[in-house]
Design a protein around this motif. Structure first.
Motif, short mmCIF file in Angstrom:
data_model
loop_
_atom_site.label_atom_id
_atom_site.label_comp_id
_atom_site.label_asym_id
_atom_site.label_seq_id
_atom_site.Cartn_x
_atom_site.Cartn_y
_atom_site.Cartn_z
N ALA A 1 0.85 -1.19 0.00
CA ALA A 1 0.00 0.00 0.00
C ALA A 1 0.89 1.23 0.00
N LEU A 2 0.60 2.15 -0.90
CA LEU A 2 1.31 3.42 -0.99
C LEU A 2 0.44 4.48 -0.31
N ALA A 3 1.03 5.24 0.60
CA ALA A 3 0.27 6.24 1.34
C ALA A 3 1.12 7.48 1.57
N LYS A 4 0.44 8.61 1.83
CA LYS A 4 1.18 9.81 2.22
C LYS A 4 1.77 9.55 3.60
N ALA B 1 1.60 6.93 12.19
CA ALA B 1 1.43 6.06 13.35
C ALA B 1 1.47 4.58 12.99
N ALA B 2 1.61 4.25 11.71
CA ALA B 2 1.62 2.85 11.28
C ALA B 2 2.98 2.23 11.59
N ARG C 1 8.09 -0.87 6.36
CA ARG C 1 7.79 0.50 5.94
C ARG C 1 8.97 1.00 5.12
N ASP C 2 8.70 1.43 3.90
CA ASP C 2 9.76 1.95 3.04
C ASP C 2 9.41 3.36 2.61
N PRO C 3 10.05 4.38 3.20
CA PRO C 3 9.79 5.75 2.74
C PRO C 3 10.40 5.99 1.36
N THR C 4 9.76 6.86 0.60
CA THR C 4 10.31 7.24 -0.70
C THR C 4 11.48 8.20 -0.48
N ASP C 5 12.20 8.48 -1.54
CA ASP C 5 13.40 9.32 -1.43
C ASP C 5 13.13 10.68 -0.81
N ASP C 6 12.00 11.29 -1.16
CA ASP C 6 11.72 12.63 -0.64
C ASP C 6 10.99 12.60 0.70
N ALA D 1 7.90 12.01 1.31
CA ALA D 1 6.49 12.40 1.26
C ALA D 1 5.56 11.18 1.26
N LEU D 2 6.06 10.06 0.78
CA LEU D 2 5.25 8.84 0.66
C LEU D 2 5.90 7.69 1.41
N VAL D 3 5.08 6.69 1.74
CA VAL D 3 5.58 5.48 2.39
C VAL D 3 4.95 4.29 1.67
N VAL D 4 5.77 3.30 1.35
CA VAL D 4 5.27 2.04 0.82
C VAL D 4 5.22 1.06 1.99
N LEU D 5 4.02 0.57 2.27
CA LEU D 5 3.84 -0.42 3.33
C LEU D 5 3.81 -1.80 2.69
#
Length: 94
Positions: free
Chosen positions: A51-54, A60-61, A79-84, A86-90
């Motif tokens: 799941a991709l989320a802001k 809190a996840a 949890r994998d944050p994107t480079d900037d 702004a987004l997180v890949v769960l």
């Protein structure tokens, strides 16, 4: 610096997102872009749900919590944050 409005992508009515419920989170849901891609690694087929989320929506996840999407409960395994940031890949599993 250019700042993109991600709200249009994460709009659950007209955008690409669906509402997910985070364990212990808001009852209104968290907008996510869900993908359950098929993988075929070393001849073994399976799915790799994510799941991709802001980042601000899922701050809190935590790993081990449950994220319910379309009636299916998934456990957050990474949890994998994107480079900037702004987004997180769960990364999820059922």
């Amino acid at each position: 610096m250019f700042t993109e409005d991600l709200g249009e992508f994460f709009d659950t009515t007209y955008g690409h997102a669906i509402a997910a419920t985070l364990q212990g989170g808001a009852t209104g849901g968290v907008p996510v872009i869900f993908d359950r891609a098929m993988l075929n690694d070393l001849g073994v087929a399976g799915t790799s749900p994510q799941a991709l989320a802001k980042a601000s929506d899922v701050s809190a996840a935590n790993v081990g919590q449950t994220l319910t999407i379309s009636g299916t409960a998934y456990t957050i395994v990474r949890r994998d944050p994107t480079d900037d940031g702004a987004l997180v890949v769960l990364q999820l599993r059922t």
